[in-house]
Structure formats: C-alpha cells, structure tokens
Scaffold this active site. Structure first.
Site, short mmCIF file in Angstrom:
data_model
loop_
_atom_site.label_atom_id
_atom_site.label_comp_id
_atom_site.label_asym_id
_atom_site.label_seq_id
_atom_site.Cartn_x
_atom_site.Cartn_y
_atom_site.Cartn_z
N HIS A 146 57.83 43.63 -55.75
CA HIS A 146 58.56 42.45 -55.26
C HIS A 146 60.04 42.59 -55.58
O HIS A 146 60.41 42.76 -56.74
CB HIS A 146 58.03 41.17 -55.92
CG HIS A 146 56.73 40.70 -55.34
ND1 HIS A 146 56.26 39.44 -55.50
CD2 HIS A 146 55.82 41.35 -54.57
CE1 HIS A 146 55.11 39.30 -54.87
NE2 HIS A 146 54.81 40.46 -54.30
N TYR A 175 64.95 38.30 -65.25
CA TYR A 175 63.63 38.29 -64.62
C TYR A 175 63.08 39.71 -64.47
O TYR A 175 61.91 39.97 -64.76
CB TYR A 175 63.70 37.59 -63.25
CG TYR A 175 62.33 37.20 -62.74
CD1 TYR A 175 61.76 35.98 -63.08
CD2 TYR A 175 61.59 38.08 -61.94
CE1 TYR A 175 60.50 35.63 -62.63
CE2 TYR A 175 60.33 37.74 -61.49
CZ TYR A 175 59.79 36.50 -61.84
OH TYR A 175 58.52 36.16 -61.41
C1 PHB Z 1 50.92 34.60 -62.54
O1 PHB Z 1 50.82 35.27 -61.51
O2 PHB Z 1 49.92 34.26 -63.19
C2 PHB Z 1 52.27 34.21 -63.01
C3 PHB Z 1 53.37 34.68 -62.32
C4 PHB Z 1 54.65 34.31 -62.73
C5 PHB Z 1 54.80 33.50 -63.81
C6 PHB Z 1 53.70 33.05 -64.52
C7 PHB Z 1 52.42 33.41 -64.12
O3 PHB Z 1 56.05 33.14 -64.21
#
Ligand code: PHB
Ligand code: APR
Length: 390
Positions: free
Chosen positions: A72, A385
């Site tokens: 992504h 991120y």
């Molecule tokens: C998840 O896919 O479980 C997930 C993704 C992003 C997040 C938290 C959980 O910030």
C-alpha cells in the site's frame, strides 16, 4: 537441561528472535504458556513497515509474505464527509507499507521453527525466572505435571503485557508510564472484499471507524465503542449499520456486508516500562510496551526491539563485544517512545473523546484540516506511518 537463550513467549517477538538466532547458530528454547492453536487464534493488526518485512526476510520467513502481502502506497483520512488521501510513497521518497496479518506472520515463523527442528514447549505453566542479576540465570516451568529447569546464558522476556518476565523484576528497578483511553475498538473480520483498495481512518461525530483488510477478499473493520461495551450487544447488523454511518457516503456504499467470523473488543492503552534490560534478562515487544492500535505500531515495535537485541546477541556470541547488549535498552526505548508518541497523537486526532468540549472539538477539526493541506504536516504523518529508521 541447558540452552543459550531461553525465550519466554511464542508471539511474534519470541519467534522472530528465535529464528534470527538460529541463523547464526545460537541455540534457543521457547517456553509458551498457551497451546499453538490458541496463539494462532488471536487476531491482531496487519500493517508491516519495510524494516519488519526485511527482518522477516532475514529470518527466512518472508516467502508467503512476499507472495500474498499487499503493498500500500497510501492511506485515507475521512472527515467532513469525504476522503483525504495521504500519499505515503510520494511524501517519503517511494516508501510503502505491506498489509499482511499478524496471525500469518506468526504462522510463517512457527512453520520455519518446526522445519528447523527447534524446540518450543507449548502449555508450559508456572514459568519462573531466577538469578538473571548474576552470571548463571535459569528458568523453571511445569509441563504435564513435571517441573523442569533450564539453565541459560540469557533470558528474552517476549511474553507480552500479561507475561511473567516484567513481573519478575523488582518493582523499584522499573519505571512505568501509562495512559488509558476512555473507549475501545470493536473489530470484525469478514470474508468480503474491502470497501477501499487502501486503509481508511475515519473521524466522525459518532466516533472513529477504520476500514482495513487481510486480503482482496477478507476485510477487517473497526468502530470506536464506549468503555465497558460488551461484544454480545453488537449483532452483525448493528455493526455494519454503525460502520457505514461513520464513513463518507461513497465509501459506505462500497462496504460489502456478510457474516463476521471474528468479533472482539479491545481496550486502548499506552504503556512503557523502563529500562528494558535487567542483567541477563531482556524485555522485548509487548512485555515492555503497549501502544493503541491507531497507526498499527505494535508488531513493528516488537520487530525493532528484536533487531536491536539480535544485533547485540550476534556481537556477543561472535566474540566481538557486549556493547550491543549494553545499549539495547536505550536504543530500543528511543524508538519506542517515538511510536508511543505517534500512536497517541493518531488516537487523539481520530477519536471522539467524551470530555473534549466545544473548544477541543474545534482544535481537532483545525488539526485535521491542517494535516491534509500542509505538505509538512502530511509528511510528518507519512514518515511515521511507514516507519522511522532503526
Ligand atoms: C488491522 O488491519 O487490523 C489494523 C490496521 C491498521 C491499524 C490497526 C489495525 O492502524
Ligand atoms: N509464560 C509463557 N508464555 C507466556 C506467559 C508466561 N507466563 N505469559 C504470556 N505468554 C505468552 C503469550 O501466551 C503469548 O503467546 O507470550 C506470548 C506473547 O505474545 P504477544 O502478546 O503477541 O507479544 P509479542 O510477541 O511481543 O508481540 C507483539 O503482538 O500483542 C501484539 O500489538 C502487539 O502486534 C504486537 C505484537
């Protein structure tokens, strides 16, 4: 019995450390309180930083991840009824994240450990740690009614927030930091295609929502729910209705509903224990720190701890020096606190807090508006991120 490193806990931290040590010929035994199926039954986040992917590769456990993981290059923030895309790759010089469930990471690491014939004792009860302040630590545990003793050079406490390792350290030697958030996340897994190609983090007056996924045909969704809410109060229909109400119209229209096959509520908490080393005991991953899931840093932080500790063990066992082990705690904590800050901040800007008030609400709106319109602010989000450097 004797081994070089006793690893307590077979979550991602313990398994990853064990695989890396095996790669340089260092012997480990993993002691796990639960059964293998129980460990694999836990559903957790699924966003991997490149550093985590690289480390799994180094451990020889990334073949399926490379084949099935979804790359992504952006995420969306949703507020004011529309999506605001953050182009992670463009803002960070081409970096991206990989969407691949933590359950799958654990599975792959367990398979590698089994293939290499390495020892994991599942359902090891009453694990107790001794003499890690001196030169000859050992661990005892019960298995099938028999007490065993395992002598070792070092103990790696990879046993999560509720584990025995942190609790074995004298209280006066530990400083802990904690923040609880006054809500939880209700999460649902369903065998339906995701609403969006990328993740959508939504701030809505009814509360936060997140659209995530495990694959192109399996979705993971969350909604913020009040503290103390019970999962039984949430039928699938209620969940899907609430989720769609919190999303922009066009995203809500793309949600495919279906029966959930996992539904659970998790509390949100930030927690750090300092230091992360006590003589010959090292705390790793959730045993030392917890972050709220906003930003998906939990597993990635476990991986960076393992990176630093493995580097220290490699230098030690290759006879070079103990310097890497000596700096483990300070190095790991410097990175931990940045992720604690980031996930606290993401949690603050995206959730509705019961006591925000009108002033706080306007501040949150201003922050989100600034975030998506300022390249500097978007870049700060993006570089955290995708993962700060090790
Ligand atoms: C998840 O896919 O479980 C997930 C993704 C992003 C997040 C938290 C959980 O910030
Ligand atoms: N004895 C032996 N094993 C134990 C004990 C004990 N007393 N207490 C806990 N364990 C085991 C748990 O059963 C679990 O399998 O230790 C393991 C810890 O695994 P995790 O909680 O997954 O922690 P960690 O490996 O550090 O992984 C961090 O997992 O919790 C998520 O968000 C977190 O994604 C992050 C990642």
């Amino acid at each position: 019995m004797r081994t070089q490193v006793v690893i307590v806990g077979s979550g991602p931290s313990g398994l990853l450390l064990g695989q890396l040590l095996a790669g340089i010929g260092v012997e480990t035994v993993i002691l796990e309180r639960s059964s293998r199926d129980h460990v694999l039954g836990r559903v957790r986040a699924g966003v991997l930083e490149q550093g985590t992917v690289d480390l799994l590769g180094e451990a020889g456990a990334a073949a399926r991840l490379h084949a099935e993981g979804l790359s992504h290059s952006g995420i969306s923030l949703a507020f004011d009824g529309r999506l605001h895309r953050i182009d992670l790759a463009e803002l960070t010089g081409g970096r991206h994240v990989t969407v691949y469930g933590q359950t799958e990471v654990t599975h792959d690491l367990m398979d590698r450990r089994d293939a290499a014939g390495l020892v994991t004792v599942y359902e090891a009860s009453d694990v107790a740690l001794y003499d890690f302040g001196g030169a000859a630590p050992f661990v005892t545990y019960d298995k099938d009614g028999i007490t065993h003793r395992m002598d070792c050079d070092f103990i790696a406490g990879c046993d999560g927030y509720h584990g025995v390792s942190r609790g074995s350290v004298p209280e006066r030697a530990l400083k802990t930091f904690e923040r609880q958030y006054p809500f939880g996340w209700l999460g649902v897994l369903a065998e339906v295609p995701p609403a969006d190609r990328e993740l959508v983090y939504a701030n809505h007056e009814r509360g936060f929502a997140l659209c995530s996924m495990r694959s192109t045909h399996r979705s993971r969704y969350y909604v913020q729910c009040p503290e103390g809410d019970r999962v039984e109060a949430w039928s699938d229909d209620r969940f899907w209705d609430e989720l769609r109400r919190r999303l922009p119209e066009q995203t809500a229209a793309s949600v495919t509903t279906g029966p959930s096959f996992e539904k659970s509520i998790a509390p949100l908490r930030s927690f750090v224990a300092e230091p992360m080393r006590f003589g010959r005991l090292f705390l790793v991953g959730d045993a030392a720190h917890i972050v709220p899931p906003t930003g998906a840093k939990g597993l990635n932080l476990a991986a960076s701890d393992v990176r630093y500790l493995f580097d220290g063990f490699r230098d030690f066992y290759q006879g070079k020096s103990e310097a890497g082990l000596d700096v483990y705690s300070a190095k790991a904590l410097a990175r931990v606190w940045k992720a604690v800050r980031f996930s606290w901040w993401m949690t603050n800007i995206l959730h509705r807090f019961p006591d925000t008030g009108d002033f706080g609400q306007r501040i949150q709106e201003a922050e989100l508006d600034y975030l998506v319109h300022s390249r500097a602010a978007s870049t700060a989000l993006a570089e955290n991120y995708v993962g700060l450097p090790y």
